[in-house]
Design an enzyme around this catalytic site. Sequence first.
Site, PDB file in Angstrom:
ATOM      1  N   HIS A 108      -2.466   1.226   7.051  1.00 40.62           N
ATOM      2  CA  HIS A 108      -2.847   1.124   5.640  1.00 40.62           C
ATOM      3  C   HIS A 108      -3.075   2.516   5.089  1.00 40.62           C
ATOM      4  O   HIS A 108      -3.530   3.418   5.810  1.00 40.62           O
ATOM      5  CB  HIS A 108      -4.128   0.292   5.498  1.00 40.62           C
ATOM      6  CG  HIS A 108      -4.497  -0.015   4.080  1.00 40.62           C
ATOM      7  ND1 HIS A 108      -3.742  -0.845   3.272  1.00 40.62           N
ATOM      8  CD2 HIS A 108      -5.545   0.402   3.316  1.00 40.62           C
ATOM      9  CE1 HIS A 108      -4.319  -0.927   2.084  1.00 40.62           C
ATOM     10  NE2 HIS A 108      -5.406  -0.182   2.081  1.00 40.62           N
ATOM     11  N   CYS A 124       0.813  -1.228   0.000  1.00 38.44           N
ATOM     12  CA  CYS A 124       0.000   0.000   0.000  1.00 38.44           C
ATOM     13  C   CYS A 124       0.842   1.272   0.000  1.00 38.44           C
ATOM     14  O   CYS A 124       0.553   2.219  -0.748  1.00 38.44           O
ATOM     15  CB  CYS A 124      -0.969  -0.007   1.176  1.00 38.44           C
ATOM     16  SG  CYS A 124      -0.207   0.049   2.812  1.00 38.44           S
ATOM     17  N   HIS A 133      -6.091   2.011  -3.669  1.00 39.54           N
ATOM     18  CA  HIS A 133      -5.140   1.480  -2.693  1.00 39.54           C
ATOM     19  C   HIS A 133      -4.691   0.093  -3.136  1.00 39.54           C
ATOM     20  O   HIS A 133      -5.333  -0.549  -3.976  1.00 39.54           O
ATOM     21  CB  HIS A 133      -5.770   1.421  -1.295  1.00 39.54           C
ATOM     22  CG  HIS A 133      -6.995   0.546  -1.193  1.00 39.54           C
ATOM     23  ND1 HIS A 133      -7.184  -0.372  -0.200  1.00 39.54           N
ATOM     24  CD2 HIS A 133      -8.117   0.465  -1.972  1.00 39.54           C
ATOM     25  CE1 HIS A 133      -8.352  -0.987  -0.355  1.00 39.54           C
ATOM     26  NE2 HIS A 133      -8.929  -0.486  -1.421  1.00 39.54           N
TER      27      HIS A 133
END
Length: 482
Positions: free
Chosen positions: A440, A388, A452
């Site tokens: 994240h 990510c 993402h």
Amino acid sequence: MVRHSGSPIITAVVLIALLFLSIPPSYSDTPSSTIVRDLLERECINLNKDKLSALISAQFGPELEKGPAPDLFKIMEGVIKRTDFDGITEEKTAEIIGLVYGAFRKGAPLEFLDDIFDVAYVNTITVDQLYAAANALKEFHSSDVPQDIFEEFVYHSIEDGWDPATVPVFTRGLIYGVARGLSPEKTALILMLDIRSDEAKKQAPEQVVLDSLKLVREKEPQNWRPLSEVEKEMAINKDKQRVLEQRKREMDDTLQQKERAFAQVQNELRELREYPAAKGLDVDVEKLNRDLERLLKNLQGEITKYQGQRGDIVAELEATKKSVDRQQAAADRERRAKRERELTRKQERISTAGKSGRLNKDKLYSVVDSYLGTPYRFGGDSERGIDCSAFTRRVYRGQGVELPRNSRDQARVGMSIAYSSVRTGDLIFFDTSINGGISHVGVYLGNNTFAHASSSKGVTKSSLREKYYVKRFVKGGRVFVD
């Protein structure tokens, strides 16, 4: 005026009882089944609560019957938080809870298990492999090996199925080579190639590492620098600590064997004295009694001797560990200060770029679209696989801005933005971790959509309005202020 009746002692008792009734129940006084049910009700959005509850009960029934275990519930909560976020099945979720808990009970640090366990989404992994990988991350974290290099290295240890026992040897080899000035990329590559070679299977892992480092050193002799006196002392102490830990494990095994033998002889002697006739007429009971007493005395002497030796080992191990910890703490403080200075300089550069530049939306969408469908890979930073923070870094690189490597550091740059105020180009951060905190990151594209690198789907677009993204949202981060 209110009148009070009754004994002051009775009144005090009633007040204390009411006080205790008002305190929320803790793990220690709450049934395990209730805690699990409450946990699933709180955390599951996509996951089927009933199905997952049945799987958890089947896997951890005996463990849960012993009473609430805070560590197990913490791991359950963190894994479910992540797998629910990533759309993982109930079966895989229960499997991963078992893997993480098993590795944690072996001694793997939870902080680094948290970083690595989602590799189990697409890889077949054992408890020992996860344990070795988490410990490798811990060692790398206290080294000068760059994050993108060591994460790729650790991922290969799982993907290529390295023997978990060799992982610490190769980890320390890479750390040592980089500390001596060798190129991290070349050293990691040579080690990863050599561990897979047929020749390596015939040699001890330590020898493979020495041969690999020798090869890299021959290719870049100008980079090699010898150990400083402080580093030499620390290396000696670490080796000594490992030897003492092994000796302690061996001594513990020996003591357990002797204690089991002692208990067995005690039982035999007790049975002989209580039921001498059970041995038969052809057995000399008095002689057998003397032999068992002599054996019992010898075993007790051996146990006493080994306990003394173990005590000496433990004392020496504790002294050595304290010395290693002091040296490591000093090195870690220096390393953290260096990293903090580097991050501060990067923050300043990003702030300058954000104030002087403008977001190029066409470029933003173009870069995002070029990565759609790219598979997720822990530590990955290429079209073959990407994580990510590497994805958002590449998106922002297209804007002429170089972000830090991981999501936690990326959250420290730019302006913090509330959920309701995010706009196109903002970074958006989520908490999907066991220990809590940012774990994240994605980039907002407008119209409640963000891109993402999902652990389960790879690079994808998602709706920020979906319930599990709303639940896990921490904040937005704005680089371009105008």
